[in-house]
Design a protein around this motif. Structure first.
Motif, short mmCIF file in Angstrom:
data_model
loop_
_atom_site.label_atom_id
_atom_site.label_comp_id
_atom_site.label_asym_id
_atom_site.label_seq_id
_atom_site.Cartn_x
_atom_site.Cartn_y
_atom_site.Cartn_z
N UNK A 17 0.58 -1.08 -0.47
CA UNK A 17 0.02 0.28 -0.07
C UNK A 17 0.87 1.15 -0.19
N UNK A 18 1.97 1.12 0.82
CA UNK A 18 3.37 2.46 0.79
C UNK A 18 3.44 2.78 -0.48
N UNK A 19 3.66 1.40 -1.32
CA UNK A 19 4.69 1.64 -2.19
C UNK A 19 3.19 2.38 -3.42
N UNK A 20 2.73 1.88 -3.68
CA UNK A 20 1.59 2.44 -4.45
C UNK A 20 1.10 3.68 -4.25
N UNK A 21 0.97 4.14 -2.84
CA UNK A 21 0.32 5.59 -2.62
C UNK A 21 1.98 6.30 -2.83
N UNK A 22 2.76 5.80 -2.69
CA UNK A 22 3.98 6.87 -2.65
C UNK A 22 4.36 7.56 -4.80
N UNK A 23 4.61 5.74 -5.03
CA UNK A 23 4.66 6.08 -6.26
C UNK A 23 3.98 5.65 -7.50
N UNK A 24 2.82 5.27 -6.95
CA UNK A 24 1.90 5.35 -7.84
C UNK A 24 1.84 3.48 -8.60
N UNK A 33 9.82 -1.97 -12.62
CA UNK A 33 10.26 -0.14 -13.61
C UNK A 33 11.41 0.64 -11.84
N UNK A 34 10.70 0.25 -11.21
CA UNK A 34 10.72 1.79 -10.01
C UNK A 34 11.59 1.35 -9.25
N UNK A 35 11.98 -0.08 -8.84
CA UNK A 35 12.77 -0.79 -8.44
C UNK A 35 14.69 -0.57 -9.65
N UNK A 36 14.70 -0.60 -10.60
CA UNK A 36 15.21 -0.42 -11.24
C UNK A 36 16.12 1.22 -11.20
N UNK A 37 15.17 2.11 -11.43
CA UNK A 37 15.36 2.92 -11.37
C UNK A 37 16.07 4.27 -10.07
N UNK A 38 16.07 3.88 -9.06
CA UNK A 38 16.22 3.59 -7.67
C UNK A 38 14.82 3.96 -6.75
N UNK A 40 12.42 2.98 -5.80
CA UNK A 40 11.75 1.81 -5.30
C UNK A 40 12.18 2.51 -3.71
N UNK A 41 13.50 2.48 -3.33
CA UNK A 41 14.11 2.76 -2.05
C UNK A 41 13.83 3.63 -1.22
N UNK A 42 13.18 4.69 -2.15
CA UNK A 42 12.07 6.42 -1.80
C UNK A 42 11.06 6.47 -0.57
N UNK A 43 10.90 4.50 -0.53
CA UNK A 43 9.40 4.33 0.02
C UNK A 43 9.76 4.17 1.37
N UNK A 44 9.32 5.03 2.28
CA UNK A 44 9.70 4.42 3.66
C UNK A 44 9.40 3.12 4.36
N UNK A 45 10.33 2.47 4.66
CA UNK A 45 10.18 0.73 4.84
C UNK A 45 11.11 -0.16 3.84
N UNK A 46 11.34 0.87 2.79
CA UNK A 46 11.90 -0.12 1.43
C UNK A 46 13.45 0.50 1.41
N UNK A 47 14.42 -0.63 1.57
CA UNK A 47 15.73 -0.41 2.37
C UNK A 47 16.71 -0.92 0.96
N UNK A 48 17.87 -0.85 0.81
CA UNK A 48 19.18 -1.38 -0.01
C UNK A 48 18.64 -2.81 -0.42
N UNK A 62 20.10 -4.05 -12.57
CA UNK A 62 20.20 -2.42 -11.82
C UNK A 62 21.05 -1.34 -12.51
N UNK A 63 21.04 -0.46 -12.11
CA UNK A 63 21.14 1.12 -12.96
C UNK A 63 22.13 1.46 -11.49
N UNK A 64 23.57 1.93 -12.75
CA UNK A 64 24.13 2.60 -11.91
C UNK A 64 24.14 3.82 -11.57
N UNK A 65 23.52 4.22 -12.30
CA UNK A 65 23.02 6.35 -12.13
C UNK A 65 22.74 6.50 -11.08
N UNK A 66 22.28 5.38 -10.27
CA UNK A 66 21.85 5.62 -8.67
C UNK A 66 22.66 5.91 -7.78
N UNK A 67 23.81 5.03 -7.92
CA UNK A 67 24.85 5.34 -7.06
C UNK A 67 26.01 6.37 -7.27
#
Length: 110
Positions: A17-24, A33-38, A40-48, A62-67
């Motif tokens: 529900x948090x993922x749906x609400x935060x990211x649509x 796609x949210x995980x690939x672009x980084x 997903x990690x912005x959602x509270x409760x989702x760590x690396x 994995x995208x190295x652009x987010x590192x």
């Protein structure tokens, strides 16, 4: 629907529900796609680790652009030089260890 998201290991109903609400995100493709672009990690409760597990499960890339790029050797040497100058001048912040320090003075290096 969040029920689809809960089919991914590590994502329970509340996190879905948090993922749906935060990211649509409402599908596994959107979750990948949210995980690939980084995002997903912005959602509270989702760590690396959870984001990586989602990518592993869904076959994402994995995208190295987010590192963050590591510092250059020149930057490290500059920090080292500044540290040594401040140490020689006695301008470093010192802390007093709490253990085995009855006088409460700053620690000393042996």
């Amino acid at each position: 629907m969040p029920d689809d998201l809960t089919s991914v290991p590590g994502i329970g109903p509340a996190l879905a529900v948090r993922v749906r609400d935060a990211l649509g995100v409402d599908s596994l493709d959107a979750l990948r796609e949210a995980a690939e672009t980084g995002r997903l990690s912005t959602v509270p409760g989702v760590g690396h680790k959870t984001a990586e597990a989602v990518l592993d499960h869904l076959g994402g890339e994995r995208s190295d652009d987010n590192l963050v790029a590591p510092p250059s050797v020149a930057e490290l040497l500059d920090v080292d030089r500044e540290y040594r100058e401040r140490a020689d001048a006695g301008n470093l912040h010192t802390i007093a260890p709490r253990r085995n320090n009855p006088e409460g003075g700053p620690g000393s290096r042996s």
